[in-house]
Design an enzyme around this catalytic site. Structure first.
Site, PDB file in Angstrom:
ATOM      1  N   GLU A  79      45.426  40.915  47.116  1.00 27.39           N
ATOM      2  CA  GLU A  79      45.302  42.274  47.247  1.00 27.39           C
ATOM      3  C   GLU A  79      46.451  43.045  46.550  1.00 27.39           C
ATOM      4  O   GLU A  79      46.013  43.859  45.700  1.00 27.39           O
ATOM      5  CB  GLU A  79      45.808  42.718  48.757  1.00 27.39           C
ATOM      6  CG  GLU A  79      45.539  44.052  49.309  1.00 27.39           C
ATOM      7  CD  GLU A  79      46.046  44.516  50.560  1.00 27.39           C
ATOM      8  OE1 GLU A  79      47.090  43.813  51.209  1.00 27.39           O
ATOM      9  OE2 GLU A  79      45.755  45.539  51.104  1.00 27.39           O
ATOM     10  N   GLN A  80      47.664  42.525  46.584  1.00 27.93           N
ATOM     11  CA  GLN A  80      48.616  43.237  45.711  1.00 27.93           C
ATOM     12  C   GLN A  80      48.248  42.981  44.191  1.00 27.93           C
ATOM     13  O   GLN A  80      48.431  44.278  43.485  1.00 27.93           O
ATOM     14  CB  GLN A  80      49.933  42.302  45.960  1.00 27.93           C
ATOM     15  CG  GLN A  80      51.049  43.042  44.936  1.00 27.93           C
ATOM     16  CD  GLN A  80      51.446  41.779  43.906  1.00 27.93           C
ATOM     17  OE1 GLN A  80      51.325  40.801  44.448  1.00 27.93           O
ATOM     18  NE2 GLN A  80      51.774  42.299  42.878  1.00 27.93           N
TER      19      GLN A  80
END
Lengths: 561, 175
Positions: free
Chosen positions: A467-468
């Site tokens: 996600e990051q």
């Protein structure tokens, strides 16, 4: 026969009378004065006609020709009249007649023979007046001796006398031919000088003398002139005005004062007059204070170009001072300068104010101009912000960030401010492909909010989660969406953080959370929230996407489980 | 009270006005470039006199000294002067004709010349002082100086050469 003789006689007389009458007669104003018993020569004035002319001398009746016999006491030799020597009875008029083929010129000349008195070597009537200035050296000259020069232009030795006493060549007097050089001339050098030569003529020696009355023109030691006022200065003068310029100075007799402008006398300029006032000095009558006044009736623009100079000069030196004119700085120019300064001040002050109240101003602007943003915001994006936050998988350690992300953030930004947020774990649907969801929803978001928690956590929240990485890629590389960093706790050391976070912190800074996690209804009006709102895009609609708090609670609760 | 104050003001104004007119009427004498008579003689003591309407330099004996011509001078610039004789009615001018330069006496009024700068150019001389003597260079004929001959009774002329027979240094003293 007789008649023919008489006729011839008549013709001769007629021609001779014609000849005499033909001559134009002038009287020479120059009188020659000779001492008796001295030899002298009169050469007449310069020739009237060219060289092929004939010169003859006549006696006082104008008819008796002077003898050409050199043994005669008075005779003509080489066109000149000689007295060898002169006698008292020679006094009178003589005539010099110059003739050429067409013209005749007759000059009447007066010659005076003076009687010599024993013990007196000069006579006022025969004296030449000569003048010298006191100070350095100068010549006195024994005149009209060049006729006595020999073929090599050498004169017989000239003897000099002062007041009848012979002068010896010394350091003071130096005789050079007919000239006597005087060194260091003083008033005492005044007097009657006599020069004498002895000239041999027809086997005999005769004296020739000239007497000179020498006057010494005293030049008293002068003091340097002094200009009292003004000193060199520049003055402001209105165009077209009348102006008085006064130059105040002390001067002695004959000191010269004048004004110049542009290298010329100022009083020669039109509309300028020059006048002077003398104030005698009661202590010293030789020194007066003078005021020289220049009146400029109408100051013209060219008067600004060159200064006006006051000069005072005498033998001792020159004193000068200048007055330069300058147009006054006009009112309009003053206002213009003032206007610029105040404008600059206002701008600086406004920028200063904006710096301080930037957030408030922008928010106020958005609030007041709300309707316009509705149109502008149609950019195809669905969410105002994507929330990236640490995800804790250990029990209990998620408390702060989860409360903030799931409770406080939606409460304020969505319910109170009307923003639409995407929070992974809340807005994604079960079973969806996580990477797809993240990627799509970040692209649909206008801002990326990254929530950072304290470093005490051993959890490296932004380690390598997909996600990051996707978020960072989208934010930094692909879309370039704006990022808001929120620090929930004070993070002292960013050393453990990924490079991207360090870079973002350096570039945009972080917003420090200041608030109470337990507050039921946090206010959007606190400084923290105003700051967040400032970084958020302008809201489209107030409270359009309100969510039920129960839903949030359920999410929180499910997370807790 | 008001009347008193206004009267005092009026009095001050009147006094100032009177004082002002007083300062304006100080005996300032109007100045112009004045014509001044000078005695001129060369460094070998020759004075100027007229002979056959020509200015010559020579030695004047006792009864002839009254024939001496004095020079009337008007300064038109700090170092530029006009020179004349006979009370400024005959002025010295430099006249060029071909290669020759001549000193001429012209019957013009020296004070009239001061008014027209272009017209006065040939009458203008640059006066330079060197110790106790002066030289006069023609402004219209640069390099040509007022001169006398070493021999007496020769015309006063202009010269652009420096020889022993040419004298360009003059004593020039105010009357």
């Amino acid at each position: 026969m007789m008649t023919l003789f008489w006729f011839a006689c008549f013709i001769v007389l007629f021609i001779s009378s014609l000849e005499a009458d033909d001559c134009v007669e002038f009287e020479d104003e120059i009188v020659l004065v000779i001492f008796e018993d001295e030899l002298d020569v009169h050469h007449g004035s310069s020739r009237k006609f060219g060289p092929p002319s004939n010169i003859s001398w006549y006696g006082s009746d104008g008819k008796t020709a002077i003898s050409m016999d050199r043994n005669s006491r008075v005779h003509q030799h080489r066109e000149m009249l000689w007295f060898v020597p002169a006698a008292i009875e020679d006094s009178g008029y003589y005539y010099l007649v110059e003739r050429n083929s067409t013209h005749c010129h007759k000059q009447k000349i007066k010659i005076e023979i003076l009687k010599k008195h024993p013990g007196r070597c000069y006579d006022v009537l025969s004296e030449y007046e000569q003048k010298l200035l006191s100070g350095p050296g100068g010549f006195i000259v024994c005149p009209h001796l060049n006729i006595f020069e020999d073929k090599n232009n050498n004169l017989p030795k000239v003897q000099w006398y002062k007041d009848c006493k012979p002068l010896l060549n010394n350091t003071k007097f130096n005789g050079l031919k007919a000239n006597l050089y005087l060194r260091n001339i003083q008033k005492e050098d005044e007097g009657h000088y006599t020069c004498l030569i002895s000239y041999g003529y027809m086997g005999k020696h005769y004296n020739i003398t000239r007497s000179i009355h020498l006057r010494i023109i005293g030049r008293e030691k002068k003091k340097m002139p002094v200009i009292l006022t003004p000193e060199n200065r520049t003055m402001e003068v209105e165009l077209g005005s009348q102006l008085l310029l006064d130059c105040n100075f002390t001067a002695q007799k004959n000191d010269l004062q004048y004004w110049t402008w542009n290298g010329s006398f100022a009083h020669k300029e039109p509309n300028i007059t020059w006048s002077e006032l003398s104030v005698p000095n009661l202590n010293d009558m030789n020194i007066v204070t003078r005021v020289s006044r220049l009146v400029i009736l109408k100051v013209e623009s060219r008067h600004y170009l060159y200064p006006f100079l006051c000069w005072v000069t005498n033998e001792a030196g020159i004193a000068t001072t200048y007055i330069a004119l300058r147009p006054p700085v006009s009112d309009s120019r003053m206002y213009l300068i003032g206007g610029f300064i105040s404008l600059a001040l206002v701008v600086t002050f406004s920028m200063f104010l904006y710096k301080i109240f930037k957030v408030e101003i922008v928010l106020l602007y958005r609030d007041s101009c709300h309707p316009y943003f509705l149109k502008k915001a149609l950019d195809g994006k669905v969410y105002d912000a994507y929330i990236l936050y640490p995800k804790y998988f250990e029990e209990g350690s998620s408390y702060i960030s989860d409360i903030f992300v799931f409770k406080i953030l939606p409460e304020v930004l969505e319910n109170q401010c009307g923003y639409n947020l995407f929070i992974y774990g809340r807005d994604d649907l079960v079973g969806e492909d996580a990477i797809m969801v993240i990627n799509e929803n970040i692209r649909k978001s206008r801002r990326l909010i990254i929530v950072l928690t304290g470093e005490h956590s051993s959890y490296n929240w932004l380690g390598n989660t997909s996600e990051q990485q996707i978020a960072m890629y989208n934010a930094l590389v692909q879309d370039g969406i704006k990022i808001i960093l929120i620090e929930l706790e004070k993070i002292k050391n960013y050393g453990n953080m990924p490079e991207s976070i360090k870079y973002l912190k350096q570039k945009h800074g972080v917003i420090q959370w200041k608030g109470d996690f337990m507050e039921e209804v946090p206010s959007a009006k606190t400084k923290f929230w105003r700051c967040i709102r400032y970084h958020m895009p302008a809201q489209r609609q107030q409270s359009s996407f309100t969510r039920e708090p129960s839903v949030l609670d359920s999410v929180l609760n499910s997370k807790k489980k | 009270m008001d009347l008193c104050v206004s009267l005092r003001g009026l009095l001050i104004t009147v006094l100032l006005f009177l004082f002002h007119s007083e300062t304006m009427s100080l005996p300032f004498e109007k100045m112009t470039s004045k014509k001044q008579a000078y005695r001129i003689w060369d460094i070998y003591q020759k004075t100027f006199y007229l002979r056959n309407n020509q200015l010559v330099a020579g030695y004047l004996q006792g009864p002839n000294t009254n024939l001496e011509e004095k020079i009337d001078m008007v300064s038109i610039e700090p170092h530029s002067v006009l020179l004349g004789i006979h009370d400024g009615s005959l002025c010295l001018a430099c006249v060029k004709s071909g290669d020759t330069v001549q000193l001429q006496l012209e019957a013009v009024n020296i004070t009239d010349l001061d008014k027209d700068r272009n017209e006065s150019k040939r009458f203008t001389f640059i006066k330079s002082e060197n110790g106790s003597t002066c030289s006069f260079e023609s402004a219209a004929c640069p390099g040509w100086f007022l001169c006398t001959q070493a021999d007496p009774d020769r015309p006063v002329s202009l010269s652009n050469t420096q020889t022993e027979a040419i004298i360009t240094k003059f004593y020039f003293q105010k009357e």
